[in-house]
Design a protein around this motif. Sequence first.
Motif, PDB file in Angstrom:
ATOM      1  N   MET A   1       0.844  -1.076  -0.119  1.00  0.00           N
ATOM      2  CA  MET A   1       0.086   0.060  -0.098  1.00  0.00           C
ATOM      3  C   MET A   1       0.932   1.181   0.099  1.00  0.00           C
ATOM      4  SD  MET A   1      -2.883   1.345   3.044  1.00  0.00           S
ATOM      5  CE  MET A   1      -3.778   2.775   2.673  1.00  0.00           C
ATOM      6  N   ALA A   2       0.512   2.234  -0.991  1.00  0.00           N
ATOM      7  CA  ALA A   2       1.465   3.479  -1.035  1.00  0.00           C
ATOM      8  C   ALA A   2       1.175   4.306   0.282  1.00  0.00           C
ATOM      9  CB  ALA A   2       0.950   4.180  -2.238  1.00  0.00           C
ATOM     10  N   VAL A   3       2.185   4.529   1.023  1.00  0.00           N
ATOM     11  CA  VAL A   3       2.157   5.328   2.183  1.00  0.00           C
ATOM     12  C   VAL A   3       2.497   6.784   1.934  1.00  0.00           C
ATOM     13  CG1 VAL A   3       3.079   5.407   4.438  1.00  0.00           C
ATOM     14  CG2 VAL A   3       2.354   3.405   3.641  1.00  0.00           C
ATOM     15  N   PHE A   4       3.601   7.071   1.291  1.00  0.00           N
ATOM     16  CA  PHE A   4       4.079   8.218   1.192  1.00  0.00           C
ATOM     17  C   PHE A   4       3.620   9.044  -0.203  1.00  0.00           C
ATOM     18  CE2 PHE A   4       6.964   5.840   3.643  1.00  0.00           C
ATOM     19  CZ  PHE A   4       7.010   6.681   4.934  1.00  0.00           C
ATOM     20  N   PRO A   5       3.611  10.444  -0.298  1.00  0.00           N
ATOM     21  CA  PRO A   5       3.280  11.190  -1.239  1.00  0.00           C
ATOM     22  C   PRO A   5       4.554  11.605  -2.194  1.00  0.00           C
ATOM     23  CG  PRO A   5       3.386  12.799   0.466  1.00  0.00           C
ATOM     24  CD  PRO A   5       3.535  11.331   1.188  1.00  0.00           C
ATOM     25  N   ALA A   6       4.641  12.062  -3.264  1.00  0.00           N
ATOM     26  CA  ALA A   6       5.793  12.532  -4.037  1.00  0.00           C
ATOM     27  C   ALA A   6       5.542  13.690  -4.712  1.00  0.00           C
ATOM     28  CB  ALA A   6       6.156  11.464  -5.008  1.00  0.00           C
ATOM     29  N   ILE A   7       6.624  14.603  -4.855  1.00  0.00           N
ATOM     30  CA  ILE A   7       6.593  15.850  -5.432  1.00  0.00           C
ATOM     31  C   ILE A   7       7.422  15.907  -6.637  1.00  0.00           C
ATOM     32  CG2 ILE A   7       8.446  16.779  -4.043  1.00  0.00           C
ATOM     33  CD1 ILE A   7       5.604  18.920  -5.123  1.00  0.00           C
ATOM     34  N   ILE A   8       7.180  16.046  -7.948  1.00  0.00           N
ATOM     35  CA  ILE A   8       7.757  16.048  -9.102  1.00  0.00           C
ATOM     36  C   ILE A   8       8.330  17.613  -9.268  1.00  0.00           C
ATOM     37  CG2 ILE A   8       7.923  15.797 -11.579  1.00  0.00           C
ATOM     38  CD1 ILE A   8       5.467  13.608 -11.184  1.00  0.00           C
ATOM     39  N   LEU A   9       9.838  17.751  -9.258  1.00  0.00           N
ATOM     40  CA  LEU A   9      10.321  19.071  -9.689  1.00  0.00           C
ATOM     41  C   LEU A   9      10.294  19.380 -11.039  1.00  0.00           C
ATOM     42  CD1 LEU A   9      13.225  18.442  -6.897  1.00  0.00           C
ATOM     43  CD2 LEU A   9      10.967  19.355  -6.606  1.00  0.00           C
ATOM     44  N   ALA A  10       9.328  20.490 -11.470  1.00  0.00           N
ATOM     45  CA  ALA A  10       9.398  20.824 -12.711  1.00  0.00           C
ATOM     46  C   ALA A  10       9.543  22.222 -13.045  1.00  0.00           C
ATOM     47  CB  ALA A  10       7.651  20.487 -13.402  1.00  0.00           C
ATOM     48  N   GLY A  11      10.094  22.843 -11.904  1.00  0.00           N
ATOM     49  CA  GLY A  11      10.382  24.219 -12.066  1.00  0.00           C
ATOM     50  C   GLY A  11      11.811  24.581 -12.561  1.00  0.00           C
ATOM     51  N   GLY A  12      12.655  23.923 -13.321  1.00  0.00           N
ATOM     52  CA  GLY A  12      13.860  24.315 -13.923  1.00  0.00           C
ATOM     53  C   GLY A  12      13.539  25.288 -14.921  1.00  0.00           C
ATOM     54  N   ARG A  13      14.632  25.947 -15.269  1.00  0.00           N
ATOM     55  CA  ARG A  13      14.832  26.796 -16.533  1.00  0.00           C
ATOM     56  C   ARG A  13      14.936  26.158 -17.817  1.00  0.00           C
ATOM     57  NH1 ARG A  13      14.867  32.055 -14.135  1.00  0.00           N
ATOM     58  NH2 ARG A  13      15.710  32.092 -11.768  1.00  0.00           N
ATOM     59  N   SER A  14      15.535  24.849 -17.786  1.00  0.00           N
ATOM     60  CA  SER A  14      15.755  24.293 -19.186  1.00  0.00           C
ATOM     61  C   SER A  14      16.643  24.983 -20.181  1.00  0.00           C
ATOM     62  CB  SER A  14      14.290  23.912 -19.869  1.00  0.00           C
ATOM     63  OG  SER A  14      13.410  23.176 -18.854  1.00  0.00           O
ATOM     64  N   SER A  15      17.565  25.650 -19.602  1.00  0.00           N
ATOM     65  CA  SER A  15      18.087  26.512 -20.640  1.00  0.00           C
ATOM     66  C   SER A  15      18.913  25.809 -21.922  1.00  0.00           C
ATOM     67  CB  SER A  15      19.477  27.438 -19.913  1.00  0.00           C
ATOM     68  OG  SER A  15      20.312  26.494 -19.147  1.00  0.00           O
ATOM     69  N   ARG A  16      19.393  24.722 -21.338  1.00  0.00           N
ATOM     70  CA  ARG A  16      20.166  23.635 -22.609  1.00  0.00           C
ATOM     71  C   ARG A  16      19.252  23.208 -23.650  1.00  0.00           C
ATOM     72  NH1 ARG A  16      23.900  19.926 -19.064  1.00  0.00           N
ATOM     73  NH2 ARG A  16      22.609  20.262 -17.667  1.00  0.00           N
ATOM     74  N   MET A  17      17.780  23.241 -23.285  1.00  0.00           N
ATOM     75  CA  MET A  17      16.701  23.134 -24.072  1.00  0.00           C
ATOM     76  C   MET A  17      16.131  24.202 -24.861  1.00  0.00           C
ATOM     77  SD  MET A  17      16.645  19.613 -24.401  1.00  0.00           S
ATOM     78  CE  MET A  17      15.170  19.099 -24.576  1.00  0.00           C
ATOM     79  N   GLY A  18      16.718  25.219 -24.674  1.00  0.00           N
ATOM     80  CA  GLY A  18      16.147  26.374 -25.189  1.00  0.00           C
ATOM     81  C   GLY A  18      15.035  27.094 -24.269  1.00  0.00           C
ATOM     82  N   GLY A  19      14.874  26.661 -23.145  1.00  0.00           N
ATOM     83  CA  GLY A  19      13.953  27.311 -22.205  1.00  0.00           C
ATOM     84  C   GLY A  19      12.569  26.564 -22.398  1.00  0.00           C
ATOM     85  N   GLY A  20      11.736  27.176 -21.394  1.00  0.00           N
ATOM     86  CA  GLY A  20      10.283  26.695 -21.261  1.00  0.00           C
ATOM     87  C   GLY A  20      10.218  25.496 -20.480  1.00  0.00           C
ATOM     88  N   ASP A  21       9.075  24.654 -20.640  1.00  0.00           N
ATOM     89  CA  ASP A  21       8.919  23.556 -19.591  1.00  0.00           C
ATOM     90  C   ASP A  21       9.519  22.215 -20.319  1.00  0.00           C
ATOM     91  OD1 ASP A  21       7.483  24.788 -17.254  1.00  0.00           O
ATOM     92  OD2 ASP A  21       5.880  25.284 -19.004  1.00  0.00           O
ATOM     93  N   LYS A  22      10.401  21.824 -19.917  1.00  0.00           N
ATOM     94  CA  LYS A  22      11.113  20.562 -20.394  1.00  0.00           C
ATOM     95  C   LYS A  22      10.082  19.506 -20.321  1.00  0.00           C
ATOM     96  CE  LYS A  22      15.128  19.941 -18.446  1.00  0.00           C
ATOM     97  NZ  LYS A  22      16.352  19.270 -17.634  1.00  0.00           N
ATOM     98  N   GLY A  23       9.467  19.356 -19.133  1.00  0.00           N
ATOM     99  CA  GLY A  23       8.680  18.193 -18.852  1.00  0.00           C
ATOM    100  C   GLY A  23       7.484  17.996 -19.957  1.00  0.00           C
ATOM    101  N   LEU A  24       7.242  19.082 -20.457  1.00  0.00           N
ATOM    102  CA  LEU A  24       6.184  19.261 -21.449  1.00  0.00           C
ATOM    103  C   LEU A  24       6.588  18.790 -23.037  1.00  0.00           C
ATOM    104  CD1 LEU A  24       4.111  22.132 -20.333  1.00  0.00           C
ATOM    105  CD2 LEU A  24       3.785  19.804 -19.720  1.00  0.00           C
ATOM    106  N   LEU A  25       7.745  18.659 -23.169  1.00  0.00           N
ATOM    107  CA  LEU A  25       8.334  18.181 -24.341  1.00  0.00           C
ATOM    108  C   LEU A  25       7.873  16.701 -24.750  1.00  0.00           C
ATOM    109  CD1 LEU A  25      11.980  19.651 -24.143  1.00  0.00           C
ATOM    110  CD2 LEU A  25      10.049  20.387 -25.515  1.00  0.00           C
TER     111      LEU A  25
END
Length: 206
Positions: A1-25
């Motif tokens: 049974m899952a006990v702990f929650p999790a946080i996904i860190l999606a706030g990086g600047r993604s400069s090496r990908m040209g900016g924007g939200d890397k996680g949405l690529l």
Amino acid sequence: MAVFPAIILAGGRSSRMGGGDKGLLPLRGRPMIAHVIDRLTPQCAALALSANGDAQRFAEFGLPVLPDSLPDRPGPLAGILVGLDWAAAQGHAAIVSAAADTPFLPRDLVARLAAATPSGGIALATSTDGSGQIHEHPTFGMWPTALRDELRARLLRGERRVRDLARAHQARHVSWHGDGVDPFFNINTPQDLMLAQRLMAERDMS
């Protein structure tokens, strides 16, 4: 049974990908972060995203989007802090953090981190490559909610390194071995994204 929650860190600047939200690529026809969510959801009691700006851009995932509670974008520790506050408000003793750009993250991440800290404390992920070299992944960890006041004070003093907090609390390390790819392989460049596309295609065909 899952006990702990999790946080996904999606706030990086993604400069090496040209900016924007890397996680949405797109990765294999879906946003990269969707693969991370798929792997974490069965492991967790709840899931949230750490990201600044307009939360509507993540609306399709149906998850809470938590902006930094401190100014000037202090980095991943700020995301961990808002995750700790969110988890504590729900009565959880700890939270697991993960990065939004790691679509191959382990399916036993939460269980193994929790097993390494049965009495509380910090546990961080590492991986071992084929040559035996150990790689640290400090944005993947288990963090007790009791740390949130100390973490807030550290950030207000300008202390932003995850490793410094972990070292101060004698964090335990949990190691994974990859099956042809580091499970914590993170996508930082267009070349990394192309490699992830190929690796995921090969796994789908196997």
